[in-house]
Each structure stands twice: as structure tokens, then as C-alpha cells.
Motif scaffolding. Structure first.
Motif, PDB file in Angstrom:
ATOM      1  N   LYS A 169      -5.659   6.203  -3.352  1.00  0.00           N
ATOM      2  CA  LYS A 169      -6.105   5.402  -2.206  1.00  0.00           C
ATOM      3  C   LYS A 169      -6.086   3.935  -2.620  1.00  0.00           C
ATOM      4  CE  LYS A 169      -7.865   4.699   1.851  1.00  0.00           C
ATOM      5  NZ  LYS A 169      -6.942   4.518   2.917  1.00  0.00           N
ATOM      6  N   VAL A 170      -5.319   3.129  -1.901  1.00  0.00           N
ATOM      7  CA  VAL A 170      -5.198   1.706  -2.192  1.00  0.00           C
ATOM      8  C   VAL A 170      -6.045   0.910  -1.206  1.00  0.00           C
ATOM      9  CG1 VAL A 170      -3.621  -0.267  -2.349  1.00  0.00           C
ATOM     10  CG2 VAL A 170      -2.859   2.002  -3.093  1.00  0.00           C
ATOM     11  N   ILE A 188       0.836  -1.200   0.000  1.00  0.00           N
ATOM     12  CA  ILE A 188       0.000   0.000   0.000  1.00  0.00           C
ATOM     13  C   ILE A 188       0.873   1.254   0.000  1.00  0.00           C
ATOM     14  CG2 ILE A 188      -1.685   1.344   1.327  1.00  0.00           C
ATOM     15  CD1 ILE A 188      -2.796  -1.353   2.331  1.00  0.00           C
ATOM     16  N   SER A 189       1.795   1.343   0.932  1.00  0.00           N
ATOM     17  CA  SER A 189       2.629   2.548   1.011  1.00  0.00           C
ATOM     18  C   SER A 189       3.542   2.674  -0.203  1.00  0.00           C
ATOM     19  CB  SER A 189       3.437   2.580   2.300  1.00  0.00           C
ATOM     20  OG  SER A 189       4.288   1.475   2.388  1.00  0.00           O
ATOM     21  N   LYS A 190       4.029   1.563  -0.712  1.00  0.00           N
ATOM     22  CA  LYS A 190       4.886   1.586  -1.904  1.00  0.00           C
ATOM     23  C   LYS A 190       4.136   2.168  -3.096  1.00  0.00           C
ATOM     24  CE  LYS A 190       7.453  -1.663  -4.854  1.00  0.00           C
ATOM     25  NZ  LYS A 190       7.779  -3.087  -5.046  1.00  0.00           N
ATOM     26  N   ILE A 191       2.910   1.713  -3.313  1.00  0.00           N
ATOM     27  CA  ILE A 191       2.098   2.186  -4.442  1.00  0.00           C
ATOM     28  C   ILE A 191       1.684   3.634  -4.233  1.00  0.00           C
ATOM     29  CG2 ILE A 191      -0.114   1.907  -5.625  1.00  0.00           C
ATOM     30  CD1 ILE A 191       0.202  -1.146  -5.069  1.00  0.00           C
ATOM     31  N   GLU A 192       1.127   3.948  -3.057  1.00  0.00           N
ATOM     32  CA  GLU A 192       0.648   5.303  -2.806  1.00  0.00           C
ATOM     33  C   GLU A 192       1.782   6.318  -2.901  1.00  0.00           C
ATOM     34  OE1 GLU A 192      -1.500   5.110   0.908  1.00  0.00           O
ATOM     35  OE2 GLU A 192      -3.321   4.433  -0.082  1.00  0.00           O
ATOM     36  N   SER A 193       2.935   5.981  -2.359  1.00  0.00           N
ATOM     37  CA  SER A 193       4.079   6.885  -2.405  1.00  0.00           C
ATOM     38  C   SER A 193       4.545   7.127  -3.839  1.00  0.00           C
ATOM     39  CB  SER A 193       5.218   6.300  -1.576  1.00  0.00           C
ATOM     40  OG  SER A 193       6.372   7.075  -1.708  1.00  0.00           O
ATOM     41  N   SER A 194       4.675   6.076  -4.607  1.00  0.00           N
ATOM     42  CA  SER A 194       5.161   6.206  -5.987  1.00  0.00           C
ATOM     43  C   SER A 194       4.186   6.969  -6.870  1.00  0.00           C
ATOM     44  CB  SER A 194       5.421   4.827  -6.592  1.00  0.00           C
ATOM     45  OG  SER A 194       6.466   4.190  -5.908  1.00  0.00           O
ATOM     46  N   LEU A 195       2.903   6.658  -6.771  1.00  0.00           N
ATOM     47  CA  LEU A 195       1.924   7.327  -7.617  1.00  0.00           C
ATOM     48  C   LEU A 195       1.698   8.772  -7.197  1.00  0.00           C
ATOM     49  CD1 LEU A 195      -0.733   4.533  -8.257  1.00  0.00           C
ATOM     50  CD2 LEU A 195       1.097   5.314  -9.771  1.00  0.00           C
ATOM     51  N   SER A 196       1.789   9.053  -5.913  1.00  0.00           N
ATOM     52  CA  SER A 196       1.602  10.430  -5.421  1.00  0.00           C
ATOM     53  C   SER A 196       2.671  11.375  -5.943  1.00  0.00           C
ATOM     54  CB  SER A 196       1.605  10.454  -3.894  1.00  0.00           C
ATOM     55  OG  SER A 196       0.477   9.791  -3.395  1.00  0.00           O
ATOM     56  N   LYS A 197       3.835  10.840  -6.269  1.00  0.00           N
ATOM     57  CA  LYS A 197       4.946  11.654  -6.767  1.00  0.00           C
ATOM     58  C   LYS A 197       4.801  12.019  -8.238  1.00  0.00           C
ATOM     59  CE  LYS A 197       8.219   9.713  -3.482  1.00  0.00           C
ATOM     60  NZ  LYS A 197       9.350   8.802  -3.302  1.00  0.00           N
ATOM     61  N   LYS A 198       3.904  11.352  -8.954  1.00  0.00           N
ATOM     62  CA  LYS A 198       3.730  11.638 -10.378  1.00  0.00           C
ATOM     63  C   LYS A 198       3.070  13.003 -10.560  1.00  0.00           C
ATOM     64  CE  LYS A 198       2.636   8.551 -13.445  1.00  0.00           C
ATOM     65  NZ  LYS A 198       3.894   8.520 -14.211  1.00  0.00           N
ATOM     66  N   ASN A 231       3.427  -1.313 -13.358  1.00  0.00           N
ATOM     67  CA  ASN A 231       4.171  -2.459 -13.898  1.00  0.00           C
ATOM     68  C   ASN A 231       5.634  -2.421 -13.475  1.00  0.00           C
ATOM     69  OD1 ASN A 231       1.996  -3.656 -15.209  1.00  0.00           O
ATOM     70  ND2 ASN A 231       2.337  -2.536 -17.106  1.00  0.00           N
ATOM     71  N   ARG A 232       6.251  -1.229 -13.507  1.00  0.00           N
ATOM     72  CA  ARG A 232       7.649  -1.081 -13.079  1.00  0.00           C
ATOM     73  C   ARG A 232       7.814  -1.442 -11.600  1.00  0.00           C
ATOM     74  NH1 ARG A 232       7.822   3.485 -16.015  1.00  0.00           N
ATOM     75  NH2 ARG A 232       7.555   4.825 -14.203  1.00  0.00           N
ATOM     76  N   LEU A 233       6.774  -1.151 -10.813  1.00  0.00           N
ATOM     77  CA  LEU A 233       6.812  -1.482  -9.382  1.00  0.00           C
ATOM     78  C   LEU A 233       6.594  -2.975  -9.128  1.00  0.00           C
ATOM     79  CD1 LEU A 233       4.747   1.502  -7.937  1.00  0.00           C
ATOM     80  CD2 LEU A 233       7.211   1.105  -7.670  1.00  0.00           C
ATOM     81  N   GLY A 234       6.181  -3.704 -10.179  1.00  0.00           N
ATOM     82  CA  GLY A 234       5.979  -5.145 -10.050  1.00  0.00           C
ATOM     83  C   GLY A 234       4.538  -5.583  -9.891  1.00  0.00           C
ATOM     84  N   TYR A 235       3.590  -4.703 -10.230  1.00  0.00           N
ATOM     85  CA  TYR A 235       2.167  -5.039 -10.104  1.00  0.00           C
ATOM     86  C   TYR A 235       1.520  -5.092 -11.475  1.00  0.00           C
ATOM     87  CZ  TYR A 235       3.232  -3.685  -5.369  1.00  0.00           C
ATOM     88  OH  TYR A 235       3.817  -3.596  -4.135  1.00  0.00           O
ATOM     89  N   MET A 236       0.714  -6.126 -11.697  1.00  0.00           N
ATOM     90  CA  MET A 236       0.025  -6.268 -12.964  1.00  0.00           C
ATOM     91  C   MET A 236      -1.385  -5.712 -12.854  1.00  0.00           C
ATOM     92  SD  MET A 236      -0.310  -9.367 -15.629  1.00  0.00           S
ATOM     93  CE  MET A 236      -1.144 -10.652 -14.823  1.00  0.00           C
ATOM     94  N   VAL A 237      -1.727  -4.794 -13.762  1.00  0.00           N
ATOM     95  CA  VAL A 237      -3.068  -4.217 -13.806  1.00  0.00           C
ATOM     96  C   VAL A 237      -3.972  -5.177 -14.563  1.00  0.00           C
ATOM     97  CG1 VAL A 237      -4.457  -2.270 -14.585  1.00  0.00           C
ATOM     98  CG2 VAL A 237      -2.133  -1.873 -13.745  1.00  0.00           C
ATOM     99  N   LEU A 238      -5.005  -5.681 -13.887  1.00  0.00           N
ATOM    100  CA  LEU A 238      -5.942  -6.606 -14.515  1.00  0.00           C
ATOM    101  C   LEU A 238      -7.032  -5.882 -15.280  1.00  0.00           C
ATOM    102  CD1 LEU A 238      -6.322  -9.137 -11.555  1.00  0.00           C
ATOM    103  CD2 LEU A 238      -4.800  -9.293 -13.535  1.00  0.00           C
ATOM    104  N   SER A 239      -7.468  -4.731 -14.770  1.00  0.00           N
ATOM    105  CA  SER A 239      -8.472  -3.924 -15.452  1.00  0.00           C
ATOM    106  C   SER A 239      -8.416  -2.502 -14.925  1.00  0.00           C
ATOM    107  CB  SER A 239      -9.872  -4.508 -15.246  1.00  0.00           C
ATOM    108  OG  SER A 239     -10.257  -4.420 -13.892  1.00  0.00           O
TER     109      SER A 239
END
Length: 77
Positions: A34-35, A17-27, A61-69
């Protein structure tokens, strides 16, 4: 402003959660992220003039997560 929901493959740990929120918030252009760990979903809002859903998917994807939809819609002003 764009509202988006991304469904990811199941998370392996709560620290995701924190990895995703932190990375996306910086864009650039990202207003909110919100995860939901239990559902494997990310809800967010972003400025379509500064980023796009494709760029967000690439980041995930770079963070290692696959978007299903994903579901993307314009926020009514």
C-alpha cells in the motif's frame, strides 16, 4: 511474515503509486503493498523466506526511487 514501512523521497506524480504497487506485488512472497502518495511511504507485508527488505529496496532503486529509511518488524502470529 514481515511487516515493513519504507520512506521514499517525495513522489513526482500519482502514477508512481500504481508503478510501485504493481512492481512490488509481482515479487515472490509479497502479500500486500500500500503506497501513501502524500506521505511518500510504502507499507507492506512479505514472507521472509521468499524475499527480504534488501531485495525490495533494490527493486525500488531500479524503479528510480530512493529509500530514505525503513522499519521492518516480524508480524506476531
Amino acid at each position: 511474515m514481515i511487516k515493513a514501512v519504507f520512506q521514499l523521497e517525495p513522489f513526482t506524480c500519482p502514477s508512481c503509486i500504481s508503478k510501485i504497487e504493481s512492481s512490488l506485488s509481482k515479487k515472490a512472497g509479497v502479500e500486500s503493498v500500500k503506497v501513501n502518495f502524500n506521505l511518500g511511504k510504502i507499507k507492506m507485508q512479505f514472507d521472509e523466506g521468499k524475499t527480504c527488505a534488501g531485495s525490495i529496496k533494490e527493486t525500488l532503486n531500479r524503479l528510480g526511487y530512493m529509500v530514505l529509511s525503513s522499519k521492518v518488524s516480524k508480524v506476531k502470529e
